[in-house]
Write a protein that holds these residues in place. Structure first.
Motif, PDB file in Angstrom:
ATOM      1  N   PHE A  94       0.826  -1.202   0.000  1.00 49.02           N
ATOM      2  CA  PHE A  94       0.000   0.000   0.000  1.00 49.02           C
ATOM      3  C   PHE A  94       0.868   1.264   0.000  1.00 49.02           C
ATOM      4  O   PHE A  94       0.610   2.214  -0.746  1.00 49.02           O
ATOM      5  N   ASN A  95       1.912   1.276   0.851  1.00 52.13           N
ATOM      6  CA  ASN A  95       2.795   2.448   0.915  1.00 52.13           C
ATOM      7  C   ASN A  95       3.515   2.680  -0.413  1.00 52.13           C
ATOM      8  O   ASN A  95       3.684   3.821  -0.852  1.00 52.13           O
ATOM      9  N   ILE A  97      -0.542   2.956 -13.437  1.00 52.90           N
ATOM     10  CA  ILE A  97      -0.578   1.537 -13.820  1.00 52.90           C
ATOM     11  C   ILE A  97       0.173   0.692 -12.786  1.00 52.90           C
ATOM     12  O   ILE A  97      -0.320  -0.329 -12.301  1.00 52.90           O
ATOM     13  N   GLU A  98       1.416   1.121 -12.439  1.00 61.53           N
ATOM     14  CA  GLU A  98       2.176   0.406 -11.418  1.00 61.53           C
ATOM     15  C   GLU A  98       1.489   0.480 -10.059  1.00 61.53           C
ATOM     16  O   GLU A  98       1.527  -0.476  -9.278  1.00 61.53           O
ATOM     17  N   SER A 139      -3.240  -4.067  -6.062  1.00 59.94           N
ATOM     18  CA  SER A 139      -3.894  -5.367  -6.308  1.00 59.94           C
ATOM     19  C   SER A 139      -3.195  -6.462  -5.505  1.00 59.94           C
ATOM     20  O   SER A 139      -3.840  -7.334  -4.912  1.00 59.94           O
ATOM     21  N   LYS A 140      -1.859  -6.418  -5.476  1.00 59.46           N
ATOM     22  CA  LYS A 140      -1.102  -7.385  -4.668  1.00 59.46           C
ATOM     23  C   LYS A 140      -1.463  -7.236  -3.191  1.00 59.46           C
ATOM     24  O   LYS A 140      -1.638  -8.235  -2.472  1.00 59.46           O
ATOM     25  N   LEU A 152      -7.715   3.699  -2.278  1.00 54.95           N
ATOM     26  CA  LEU A 152      -6.623   4.050  -3.190  1.00 54.95           C
ATOM     27  C   LEU A 152      -6.830   3.420  -4.562  1.00 54.95           C
ATOM     28  O   LEU A 152      -6.589   4.055  -5.591  1.00 54.95           O
ATOM     29  N   MET A 153      -7.298   2.175  -4.594  1.00 52.14           N
ATOM     30  CA  MET A 153      -7.569   1.530  -5.878  1.00 52.14           C
ATOM     31  C   MET A 153      -8.658   2.282  -6.640  1.00 52.14           C
ATOM     32  O   MET A 153      -8.563   2.483  -7.867  1.00 52.14           O
TER      33      MET A 153
END
Length: 707
Positions: free
Chosen positions: A177-178, A190-191, A197-198, A218-219
């Motif tokens: 997340f960070n 994109i990254e 997602s991970k 955030l997503m």
């Protein structure tokens, strides 16, 4: 009020939030998105269950620290840090360093937080403490996040890998997340989507609902930047579902809800559904919100005005924009003032107030330049090129220049983070190869050492077997010699006894009888009255009587058993020691071990023990000047005799004094019997002689006889 106060505290201190808010404006929406106010607050807050141990130390009493002023709190933390420098590196000290780093972070002293976190990392590396190494890396990343994004990303990446190794998947999700947060900040959406997602994948079974809420939020905002509005809306609704699971206060829950709803309404605007946005935003406005959280109220009010403006419903829009600007100015947050001025400039443009629009947009451009907000510089320049026709070309050229600069920065940023991942991966691969090679070297070395040890052990075993075989042969030979010596000794003793008995018989029966006859005859002839003859005869008779007594004594001695046979050896020793009473002032004490069967011990040992004791007594009487002397003979084993002679006399220096004839004779006697002889003596502390004898016979033991 706790949530609101903390929210405003970080809101007013952190430049990072200003930049991210500007990024929202870049994609064409003037609304203020409150995601990062929440995200930043969340990441700064640090869940107590993960950071603070349940057992709080006396040095870092949380309730005490929270009541201190910032300056006093900093001095207090400084003093604890100085104190820890002299402490041993253990888990308690490392935990304290990490807690101190957190407290520095809370008071926004990132420099000291970084320094203490680095110290905690060094100490954790020394003890290979993976848990605290990961936490220290995490804290270092937090300290760098506002100043050096690439460094923060690097340390978050290192912490992520360590947390993965120790199977702490909640913290793996937090580090992802960070990283995603930094990528979002840099415009690498994109990254960012990949990393978040991970994180969500790792957090599927997590009960850390605040973290999963933030990841979904955030997503949602990342997908918004990628113009996937439906996908973004889905994730913001997922965030609201996570909010229902969070066990927090109603006031704090309401703030989370407001942030999510502002983001959702922003998506409605982007999709052109202004009516839905207006309906939702109106439901959020209240006097209670205005009182408890004026910043959120100002944002909701500004967004509602913007939605109405886009729907071309201008009723009270101006008043709402200016009221929002007034509240924001009172709070003093420059980034939000910037947004409000851009919104007002755009609104005045719809109202044909060109001069007012240019004025607000110029002020916004100046403020964006001042706080180095590239996205809002572009937004203000774009609007000014439309409003200020006279200077339109100048604004367009400047817009292109700034846009190119931002694009170059974002491209470099994208390459930079990709390089960090690649170089880290490359280093890890190299380390794996080195580790693998080292493992092979270690295995080969261990194998060679093991082979060498086996060879040495085999050779040693062979040597010991040969030695054992030799000892067995030697023992067998000794037993044979012992048997022969015993038989020979018995034969000699028998022969001696026969000869002694024969001589005694001859003396007693032959010579004694003849001499007795002569004496009787002489006595008979003594009846003559010749005085001279009588005198001579008396002399002969007296002489013959002497001879008789002498022969009788010899006969008795020869017929008697050996001097040291039987149990009379104790009597002899007792008599020897008893006779010393009238010779000297030394008190001799003889300790008799009744378990010793002297009849079973060969005479040669008794003779030498007797002579050694006799010599020792002589030396004590002549030189020791002792008050007491103890003589002990003990049976230590089946065939071991121990003689101890101790006195409390003057003693002597064994190292410097030459050993006399008496002691030399004692040692030679012991050596002849293959025994052990030792002397302990110090000046003024007396002397102790110890003799150890094994009375199993051997050929060598009969080679000498000092009796």
């Amino acid at each position: 009020m706790y949530f609101v106060n903390k929210l405003h505290s970080f809101y007013s201190k952190n430049y990072i939030f200003e930049i991210i808010n500007n990024k929202y404006i870049l994609i064409g929406t003037p609304k203020i998105i409150c995601l990062f106010l929440l995200l930043f607050f969340f990441s700064c807050k640090r869940n107590d269950s993960n950071v603070y141990e349940k057992q709080v130390t006396i040095l870092l009493n949380k309730s005490y620290l929270d009541n201190l002023e910032k300056s006093k709190k900093e001095k207090y933390l400084d003093s604890i840090t100085d104190l820890l420098k002299s402490k041993k590196n253990d888990s308690i000290v490392r935990n304290l360093y990490l807690k101190i780093a957190t407290e520095y972070y809370y008071i926004n002293n990132l420099k000291k937080s970084l320094s203490v976190s680095i110290k905690a990392l060094q100490l954790s590396k020394q003890t290979n403490d993976s848990i605290r190494m990961a936490k220290a890396l995490y804290y270092i990343g937090d300290s760098y996040r506002n100043s050096k994004k690439d460094s923060a990303y690097f340390y978050y990446l290192q912490a992520e890998k360590l947390y993965y190794k120790i199977h702490d998947y909640d913290h793996v999700g937090r580090m992802l997340f960070n990283k995603a947060y930094i990528l979002f900040y840099e415009g690498n959406y994109i990254e960012c989507e990949i990393e978040i997602s991970k994180a969500l994948q790792y957090l599927k079974l997590s009960t850390n609902y605040q973290l999963t809420y933030s990841c979904n939020t955030l997503m949602g905002n990342c997908l918004e930047k990628l113009i996937d509005y439906d996908g973004a809306l889905k994730y913001h609704k997922n965030a609201l579902d996570e909010l229902k699971k969070m066990k927090i206060s109603d006031n704090e829950s309401n703030n989370y809800y407001l942030i999510s709803m502002i983001n959702i309404c922003n998506l409605y605007d982007l999709k052109g559904d202004f009516s839905k946005s207006i309906k939702e935003l109106k439901g959020l406005l209240s006097e209670e919100l205005k009182t408890k959280s004026p910043m959120l109220y100002a944002n909701v009010l500004s967004n509602l005005a913007f939605s109405k403006m886009k729907k071309k419903d201008y009723k009270n829009v101006g008043l709402m924009f200016f009221e929002s600007l007034r509240i924001t100015k009172n709070i003093g947050k420059e980034s939000d003032i910037l947004y409000k001025k851009i919104h007002i400039g755009e609104y005045l443009l719809t109202q044909k107030d060109t001069l007012g629009s240019i004025q607000f947009l110029k002020e916004a451009n100046q403020l964006a330049t001042k706080i180095n907000n590239g996205n809002e510089i572009l937004t203000s320049l774009k609007l000014l090129s439309r409003v200020d026709k006279k200077n339109s070309l100048s604004y367009v050229n400047r817009y292109i220049e700034v846009s190119d600069s931002i694009n170059a920065i974002q491209k470099n940023a994208h390459n930079k983070y990709a390089r960090i991942e690649y170089e880290t991966s490359k280093i890890e691969d190299e380390n794996k190869v080195l580790t693998k090679n080292n493992l092979y070297i270690l295995i080969i070395s261990f194998g060679l050492i093991l082979l060498l040890v086996i060879i040495i052990v085999v050779k040693y075993i062979k040597y010991k077997n040969k030695e054992l075989q030799f000892l067995k042969k030697q023992q067998k030979a000794n037993e044979e010699i012992y048997q022969l010596l015993t038989e020979q000794h018995e034969k000699i003793n028998v022969a001696k006894e026969i000869e002694k008995a024969k001589i005694a018989k001859e003396l007693h029966d032959g010579i004694m009888n003849k001499i007795y006859g002569v004496r009787m005859n002489l006595g008979f002839f003594n009846s003559k009255i010749d005085e001279e003859i009588i005198a001579k005869r008396k002399n002969y008779i007296f002489e013959l009587q002497n001879i008789e007594n002498e022969i009788r004594t010899i006969s008795h001695d020869l017929s008697r058993s050996s001097f040291f046979e039987g149990n009379n050896f104790n009597t002899l020793l007792s008599s020897l020691i008893e006779n010393q009473k009238n010779i000297n002032s030394t008190q001799f004490i003889y300790a008799n071990d009744k378990t010793i069967e002297w009849a079973t011990i060969p005479n040669i040992y008794k003779i030498n023990l007797y002579r050694i004791i006799q010599e020792a007594i002589l030396n004590i009487n002549k030189y020791a000047n002792a008050k007491d002397c103890s003589i002990k003979i003990q049976k230590k084993n089946i065939n071991i005799l121990k003689l101890s002679i101790s006195d409390n006399g003057g003693g002597f220096d064994i190292k410097n004094k030459k050993i006399g004839i008496g002691l030399s004779n004692m040692k030679e006697r012991v050596d002849s019997l293959e025994g052990q002889f030792s002397i302990e003596s110090k000046i003024g502390e007396g002397t102790k002689i110890v003799v150890m004898l094994d009375y199993i016979l051997s050929k060598k033991r009969y080679s000498k006889n000092f009796d």
